[in-house]
Write an enzyme that holds these catalytic residues in place. Structure first.
Site, PDB file in Angstrom:
ATOM      1  N   LYS A 186       0.840  -1.208   0.000  1.00  0.00           N
ATOM      2  CA  LYS A 186       0.000   0.000   0.000  1.00  0.00           C
ATOM      3  C   LYS A 186       0.870   1.251   0.000  1.00  0.00           C
TER       4      LYS A 186
ATOM      5  N   VAL B 227      -5.160 -10.653  -7.144  1.00  0.00           N
ATOM      6  CA  VAL B 227      -5.040  -9.432  -6.350  1.00  0.00           C
ATOM      7  C   VAL B 227      -3.613  -8.884  -6.415  1.00  0.00           C
TER       8      VAL B 227
ATOM      9  N   GLU C 170      -2.858 -14.127 -17.613  1.00  0.00           N
ATOM     10  CA  GLU C 170      -3.801 -14.796 -16.726  1.00  0.00           C
ATOM     11  C   GLU C 170      -4.343 -16.046 -17.413  1.00  0.00           C
TER      12      GLU C 170
ATOM     13  N   VAL D 179       0.754 -16.226  -8.499  1.00  0.00           N
ATOM     14  CA  VAL D 179      -0.244 -17.244  -8.860  1.00  0.00           C
ATOM     15  C   VAL D 179      -0.928 -17.843  -7.620  1.00  0.00           C
ATOM     16  N   GLY D 180      -0.883 -17.129  -6.514  1.00  0.00           N
ATOM     17  CA  GLY D 180      -1.555 -17.600  -5.310  1.00  0.00           C
ATOM     18  C   GLY D 180      -0.570 -17.869  -4.187  1.00  0.00           C
ATOM     19  N   ARG D 181      -1.116 -18.157  -3.007  1.00  0.00           N
ATOM     20  CA  ARG D 181      -0.294 -18.477  -1.838  1.00  0.00           C
ATOM     21  C   ARG D 181      -0.755 -19.808  -1.272  1.00  0.00           C
TER      22      ARG D 181
ATOM     23  N   ASP E 295      -4.055 -17.342   7.572  1.00  0.00           N
ATOM     24  CA  ASP E 295      -3.881 -17.902   6.226  1.00  0.00           C
ATOM     25  C   ASP E 295      -3.703 -19.415   6.221  1.00  0.00           C
TER      26      ASP E 295
ATOM     27  N   ALA F 126      -5.779 -10.335   5.797  1.00  0.00           N
ATOM     28  CA  ALA F 126      -5.273  -9.958   7.117  1.00  0.00           C
ATOM     29  C   ALA F 126      -6.410  -9.748   8.116  1.00  0.00           C
TER      30      ALA F 126
ATOM     31  N   HIS G 215     -23.566  15.130   2.993  1.00  0.00           N
ATOM     32  CA  HIS G 215     -23.444  15.599   1.621  1.00  0.00           C
ATOM     33  C   HIS G 215     -22.390  16.689   1.563  1.00  0.00           C
TER      34      HIS G 215
HETATM   35  P1  FAD Z   1       1.518 -14.205   8.207  1.00  0.00           P
HETATM   36  O1  FAD Z   1       1.304 -12.742   8.102  1.00  0.00           O
HETATM   37  O2  FAD Z   1       2.112 -14.906   7.041  1.00  0.00           O
HETATM   38  O3  FAD Z   1       2.425 -14.426   9.510  1.00  0.00           O
HETATM   39  C1  FAD Z   1       2.879 -15.675   9.905  1.00  0.00           C
HETATM   40  C2  FAD Z   1       4.147 -15.514  10.724  1.00  0.00           C
HETATM   41  O4  FAD Z   1       4.450 -16.769  11.334  1.00  0.00           O
HETATM   42  C3  FAD Z   1       5.364 -15.140   9.899  1.00  0.00           C
HETATM   43  O5  FAD Z   1       6.078 -14.092  10.525  1.00  0.00           O
HETATM   44  C4  FAD Z   1       6.201 -16.435   9.876  1.00  0.00           C
HETATM   45  O6  FAD Z   1       7.594 -16.188   9.792  1.00  0.00           O
HETATM   46  C5  FAD Z   1       5.836 -17.008  11.227  1.00  0.00           C
HETATM   47  N1  FAD Z   1       6.048 -18.458  11.316  1.00  0.00           N
HETATM   48  C6  FAD Z   1       5.618 -19.427  10.460  1.00  0.00           C
HETATM   49  N2  FAD Z   1       5.949 -20.650  10.927  1.00  0.00           N
HETATM   50  C7  FAD Z   1       6.607 -20.453  12.097  1.00  0.00           C
HETATM   51  C8  FAD Z   1       7.205 -21.323  13.039  1.00  0.00           C
HETATM   52  N3  FAD Z   1       7.167 -22.645  12.887  1.00  0.00           N
HETATM   53  N4  FAD Z   1       7.819 -20.775  14.101  1.00  0.00           N
HETATM   54  C9  FAD Z   1       7.860 -19.438  14.291  1.00  0.00           C
HETATM   55  N5  FAD Z   1       7.303 -18.563  13.430  1.00  0.00           N
HETATM   56  C10 FAD Z   1       6.672 -19.062  12.348  1.00  0.00           C
HETATM   57  N6  FAD Z   1      -4.369  -8.971   3.035  1.00  0.00           N
HETATM   58  C11 FAD Z   1      -5.271  -7.998   3.272  1.00  0.00           C
HETATM   59  O7  FAD Z   1      -6.247  -8.232   4.002  1.00  0.00           O
HETATM   60  N7  FAD Z   1      -5.150  -6.757   2.715  1.00  0.00           N
HETATM   61  C12 FAD Z   1      -4.120  -6.441   1.896  1.00  0.00           C
HETATM   62  O8  FAD Z   1      -4.029  -5.316   1.417  1.00  0.00           O
HETATM   63  C13 FAD Z   1      -3.157  -7.442   1.620  1.00  0.00           C
HETATM   64  N8  FAD Z   1      -2.113  -7.177   0.819  1.00  0.00           N
HETATM   65  C14 FAD Z   1      -1.178  -8.153   0.596  1.00  0.00           C
HETATM   66  C15 FAD Z   1      -0.134  -7.861  -0.273  1.00  0.00           C
HETATM   67  C16 FAD Z   1       0.819  -8.825  -0.543  1.00  0.00           C
HETATM   68  C17 FAD Z   1       1.956  -8.505  -1.480  1.00  0.00           C
HETATM   69  C18 FAD Z   1       0.744 -10.103   0.089  1.00  0.00           C
HETATM   70  C19 FAD Z   1       1.783 -11.153  -0.155  1.00  0.00           C
HETATM   71  C20 FAD Z   1      -0.303 -10.396   0.942  1.00  0.00           C
HETATM   72  C21 FAD Z   1      -1.276  -9.429   1.193  1.00  0.00           C
HETATM   73  N9  FAD Z   1      -2.367  -9.681   2.016  1.00  0.00           N
HETATM   74  C22 FAD Z   1      -3.320  -8.711   2.233  1.00  0.00           C
HETATM   75  C23 FAD Z   1      -2.547 -10.984   2.684  1.00  0.00           C
HETATM   76  C24 FAD Z   1      -2.061 -10.872   4.137  1.00  0.00           C
HETATM   77  O9  FAD Z   1      -0.709 -10.490   4.161  1.00  0.00           O
HETATM   78  C25 FAD Z   1      -2.254 -12.224   4.842  1.00  0.00           C
HETATM   79  O10 FAD Z   1      -3.609 -12.612   4.725  1.00  0.00           O
HETATM   80  C26 FAD Z   1      -1.891 -12.114   6.307  1.00  0.00           C
HETATM   81  O11 FAD Z   1      -0.560 -11.700   6.483  1.00  0.00           O
HETATM   82  C27 FAD Z   1      -2.099 -13.464   7.017  1.00  0.00           C
HETATM   83  O12 FAD Z   1      -1.757 -13.341   8.352  1.00  0.00           O
HETATM   84  P2  FAD Z   1      -1.213 -14.582   9.201  1.00  0.00           P
HETATM   85  O13 FAD Z   1      -0.958 -14.029  10.558  1.00  0.00           O
HETATM   86  O14 FAD Z   1      -2.109 -15.723   9.045  1.00  0.00           O
HETATM   87  O15 FAD Z   1       0.161 -15.001   8.526  1.00  0.00           O
HETATM   88  P1  NAD Z   2      -4.794 -15.008  -6.573  1.00  0.00           P
HETATM   89  O1  NAD Z   2      -5.345 -16.335  -6.284  1.00  0.00           O
HETATM   90  O2  NAD Z   2      -5.577 -13.786  -6.220  1.00  0.00           O
HETATM   91  O3  NAD Z   2      -4.480 -14.902  -8.153  1.00  0.00           O
HETATM   92  C1  NAD Z   2      -3.630 -15.787  -8.811  1.00  0.00           C
HETATM   93  C2  NAD Z   2      -3.988 -15.802 -10.293  1.00  0.00           C
HETATM   94  O4  NAD Z   2      -2.960 -16.479 -11.000  1.00  0.00           O
HETATM   95  C3  NAD Z   2      -5.293 -16.542 -10.575  1.00  0.00           C
HETATM   96  O5  NAD Z   2      -6.162 -15.688 -11.274  1.00  0.00           O
HETATM   97  C4  NAD Z   2      -4.835 -17.744 -11.405  1.00  0.00           C
HETATM   98  O6  NAD Z   2      -5.779 -18.116 -12.393  1.00  0.00           O
HETATM   99  C5  NAD Z   2      -3.559 -17.222 -12.066  1.00  0.00           C
HETATM  100  N1  NAD Z   2      -2.616 -18.282 -12.498  1.00  0.00           N
HETATM  101  C6  NAD Z   2      -2.238 -19.407 -11.818  1.00  0.00           C
HETATM  102  N2  NAD Z   2      -1.333 -20.125 -12.549  1.00  0.00           N
HETATM  103  C7  NAD Z   2      -1.131 -19.443 -13.708  1.00  0.00           C
HETATM  104  C8  NAD Z   2      -0.314 -19.659 -14.876  1.00  0.00           C
HETATM  105  N3  NAD Z   2       0.503 -20.736 -15.018  1.00  0.00           N
HETATM  106  N4  NAD Z   2      -0.364 -18.760 -15.868  1.00  0.00           N
HETATM  107  C9  NAD Z   2      -1.153 -17.663 -15.764  1.00  0.00           C
HETATM  108  N5  NAD Z   2      -1.954 -17.412 -14.696  1.00  0.00           N
HETATM  109  C10 NAD Z   2      -1.940 -18.287 -13.675  1.00  0.00           C
HETATM  110  O7  NAD Z   2      -3.362 -14.976  -5.877  1.00  0.00           O
HETATM  111  P2  NAD Z   2      -2.343 -13.804  -5.600  1.00  0.00           P
HETATM  112  O8  NAD Z   2      -2.645 -12.613  -6.435  1.00  0.00           O
HETATM  113  O9  NAD Z   2      -0.997 -14.431  -5.684  1.00  0.00           O
HETATM  114  O10 NAD Z   2      -2.636 -13.441  -4.086  1.00  0.00           O
HETATM  115  C11 NAD Z   2      -2.496 -14.431  -3.057  1.00  0.00           C
HETATM  116  C12 NAD Z   2      -3.355 -14.113  -1.881  1.00  0.00           C
HETATM  117  O11 NAD Z   2      -2.889 -12.961  -1.196  1.00  0.00           O
HETATM  118  C13 NAD Z   2      -4.775 -13.847  -2.301  1.00  0.00           C
HETATM  119  O12 NAD Z   2      -5.525 -14.983  -1.982  1.00  0.00           O
HETATM  120  C14 NAD Z   2      -5.222 -12.679  -1.489  1.00  0.00           C
HETATM  121  O13 NAD Z   2      -6.198 -13.098  -0.591  1.00  0.00           O
HETATM  122  C15 NAD Z   2      -3.991 -12.213  -0.722  1.00  0.00           C
HETATM  123  N6  NAD Z   2      -3.784 -10.786  -1.041  1.00  0.00           N
HETATM  124  C16 NAD Z   2      -4.757  -9.903  -0.705  1.00  0.00           C
HETATM  125  C17 NAD Z   2      -4.628  -8.572  -1.041  1.00  0.00           C
HETATM  126  C18 NAD Z   2      -5.729  -7.632  -0.684  1.00  0.00           C
HETATM  127  O14 NAD Z   2      -6.546  -7.972   0.149  1.00  0.00           O
HETATM  128  N7  NAD Z   2      -5.784  -6.445  -1.291  1.00  0.00           N
HETATM  129  C19 NAD Z   2      -3.510  -8.136  -1.734  1.00  0.00           C
HETATM  130  C20 NAD Z   2      -2.547  -9.071  -2.073  1.00  0.00           C
HETATM  131  C21 NAD Z   2      -2.693 -10.393  -1.718  1.00  0.00           C
END
Ligand code: FAD
Ligand code: NAD
Length: 483
Positions: A58, A191, A211, A281-283, A323, A331, A455
């Site tokens: 962000k 996303v 995509e 491509v996802g998490r 997650d 988050a 408004h």
């Molecule tokens: P995490 O934030 O992944 O935290 C897990 C923690 O556990 C990490 O620090 C890890 O090192 C630690 N850990 C793991 N295993 C162990 C272990 N065995 N021992 C000790 N520590 C450990 N979501 C939104 O809602 N809004 C957004 O705008 C948004 N933007 C995003 C942008 C990007 C680029 C990405 C990648 C993700 C985004 N997300 C967003 C998704 C969001 O980051 C996750 O949904 C959120 O962080 C999940 O929280 P969590 O606590 O489950 O896991």
């Molecule tokens: P996503 O699941 O949103 O999108 C992944 C896309 O990759 C899908 O549309 C899928 O069809 C495509 N894809 C997969 N394999 C492919 C291939 N071989 N060739 C072309 N396209 C392919 O996953 P993401 O964008 O990686 O985000 C991961 C997670 O992180 C999301 O589930 C989201 O919840 C979280 N996130 C949230 C925010 C937010 O809330 N604003 C921001 C970033 C991430």
């Protein structure tokens, strides 16, 4: 002697740190183990969200949006800017400061609330024991009354595009480019692909998004997704649907390296050459090293920790949140689960309402929604009414010269209960909260229609869309029969 805690939390991302702080607030002795290290190798709290996710993305989205506005959006307002340029080092340093401030804030909150932060890895053993391996020091066995697992997720990697140095990167690498790539490829129009594609596109990269699916944003309302696609393409994102990436090859040496990406579409095999490639491509849930074989926690068929609606695992007094469990990887969902579990451990009875989890994509305009889409309602056969209102006739949007998008409200045809709200527009991330509150209280579209909105505000578009459900939005000529 074994250290004992009422609660041990593994993971200090949004799920874990919320759980830990709430446990401590409720008088439970709490330790939180996290193994993340920052760029300088120092332990850091906050998980993906604060360090490599929500917050840094962000920071770059907001900075790059301001740059794009200064370049293209201000002349129409009568503001002359002259030549505008970026200083990427300063932009990145500011992003780092924002992250540092927030992660440091969690350390202070832990201290203030009496949460013991343990830097290192945690592993759940049988009998609610936790093996703690510090970054520096000997392994310790800790005893917990309850354990909350919050280890989060990591990016999915795909064989056709293995991560390579700073050339083929995941979302973390894409938040740290040292220069704006001339040509940027993004695999995945999800996303992350759209948000980070927007960042680098605004900063000057030519962005191609590949995509695999034919449909754009299938999880969003169809109308919103269709309009969003047109707008994002208009901004210069070259979004190619039905393009499944099958291979990549790095050519050249040093700074001149490029990536040739191969993909399949309707016409057969295609190639595109880029300077950097983001794999988005996802998490996937992250459970490596987390569970001893006899700890009693099971995984589901997709590798998530298996939990019930209350986030309880199959092992007594062991919970999992965020997650790493089913549901959207967001988050705010992670935070609410963390708090719910903490309160349940303390004997309270909260629930997470999974029907009102908002989703936001922070492009410009933003895309935000809560509840069900029109296509889902049609598929389920439930009768519903629709009200829509475009920002192009909203006074505040016109005043701000930010008129793209619309609000759409879906309500049950018989009860008028709001079933879904979908917004494409400036500040949709903020506006959607009003819809979430309305749905949380089971409001009808009429309830929203009878509510007074200030408004001139963008929120009035939500008001008008709600009025539109019954066919009497004031600032639109309605063809529906008036009631
Ligand atoms: P995490 O934030 O992944 O935290 C897990 C923690 O556990 C990490 O620090 C890890 O090192 C630690 N850990 C793991 N295993 C162990 C272990 N065995 N021992 C000790 N520590 C450990 N979501 C939104 O809602 N809004 C957004 O705008 C948004 N933007 C995003 C942008 C990007 C680029 C990405 C990648 C993700 C985004 N997300 C967003 C998704 C969001 O980051 C996750 O949904 C959120 O962080 C999940 O929280 P969590 O606590 O489950 O896991
Ligand atoms: P996503 O699941 O949103 O999108 C992944 C896309 O990759 C899908 O549309 C899928 O069809 C495509 N894809 C997969 N394999 C492919 C291939 N071989 N060739 C072309 N396209 C392919 O996953 P993401 O964008 O990686 O985000 C991961 C997670 O992180 C999301 O589930 C989201 O919840 C979280 N996130 C949230 C925010 C937010 O809330 N604003 C921001 C970033 C991430």
């Amino acid at each position: 002697m074994t250290d004992k805690y009422d609660v041990i939390v593994i993971g200090a991302g949004p799920a874990g740190y919320h759980a830990a702080i709430r446990c401590a607030q409720l008088g439970l002795s709490t330790a939180c183990i996290d193994k993340s290290l920052d760029g300088g190798g120092k332990p850091v709290l906050g998980g993906t969200c604060l360090n490599w996710g929500c917050i840094p993305s962000k920071a770059l989205l907001d900075a790059s949006h301001k740059f794009a506005e200064a370049q293209h959006g201000l002349a129409a307002l009568g503001i002359r800017t002259g030549e505008v340029s970026i200083d990427l080092d300063v932009m990145m340093a500011r992003k780092g400061e924002v992250v540092k401030g927030l992660t440091g804030g969690i350390a202070q909150l832990f201290q203030g609330n009496g949460v013991k932060a343990l830097a290192g890895s945690g592993k759940l053993l049988a009998g609610r024991q936790v093996e703690f391996t510090p970054h520096d020091g000997a392994v310790q066995i800790l005893q917990a009354g309850h354990v909350i697992l919050a280890p989060g997720s990591v990016p999915v990697e795909i064989p056709p595009a293995p991560l390579t140095d700073d050339i083929i990167v995941d979302s973390k690498g894409a938040l740290e480019f040292a220069a704006v790539p001339k040509r940027l490829g993004v695999i995945g129009a999800g996303v992350i692909g759209l948000e980070l594609g927007s960042v680098w596109g605004r900063l000057g990269a030519e962005v191609v998004v590949l995509e695999a699916l034919e449909e754009f944003l299938p999880m969003a309302d169809e109308r919103i997704a269709r309009d969003a696609l047109k707008i994002l393409q208009g901004q210069g994102l070259d979004i190619r649907l039905g393009a499944r990436v099958t291979g990549s090859e790095i050519r050249g040496k040093g700074a001149k390296r490029t990536v040739t990406v191969t993909y399949q579409d309707k016409s057969g095999e295609q190639h595109v050459e880029v300077d950097r490639l983001i794999v988005a491509v996802g998490r996937r849930p992250y459970t490596e090293g987390l569970l001893a074989p006899d700890c009693g926690v099971n995984l589901d068929e997709r590798g998530f920790l298996y939990v019930n609606d209350l986030c309880a695992t199959d092992a007594p007094h062991v919970y999992a949140v965020g997650d790493v469990v089913r549901g959207p990887m967001l988050a705010h969902k992670a935070m609410e689960e963390g708090v719910m579990v903490a309160e349940r451990i303390a004997g309270k009875k909260p629930l997470v309402n999974y029907d009102t989890v908002p989703s936001v994509i922070y492009t410009h305009p933003e895309i935000a929604w809560v509840g069900r889409t029109e296509q889902q309602l049609k598929a389920s056969g439930e009768p519903f009414n629709v009200g829509t209102f475009p920002f192009s006739v909203n006074g505040r949007a016109l005043a701000a010269h930010d008129t793209q998008g619309l609000v759409k409200v879906l309500a049950d045809a018989a009860t008028d209960r709001i079933l879904g709200v979908h917004i494409l527009g400036a500040q949709a991330s903020e506006l959607i909260a009003q819809a979430v509150i309305a749905m949380e209280f089971d409001a009808s579209a009429e309830d929203l229609g009878l509510t007074m909105f200030a408004h001139p505000t963008l929120s009035e578009a939500l008001h008008e869309a709600a009025l539109g459900v019954a066919g009497h939005a004031i600032h639109m000529v309605n063809r529906k029969k008036r009631k």
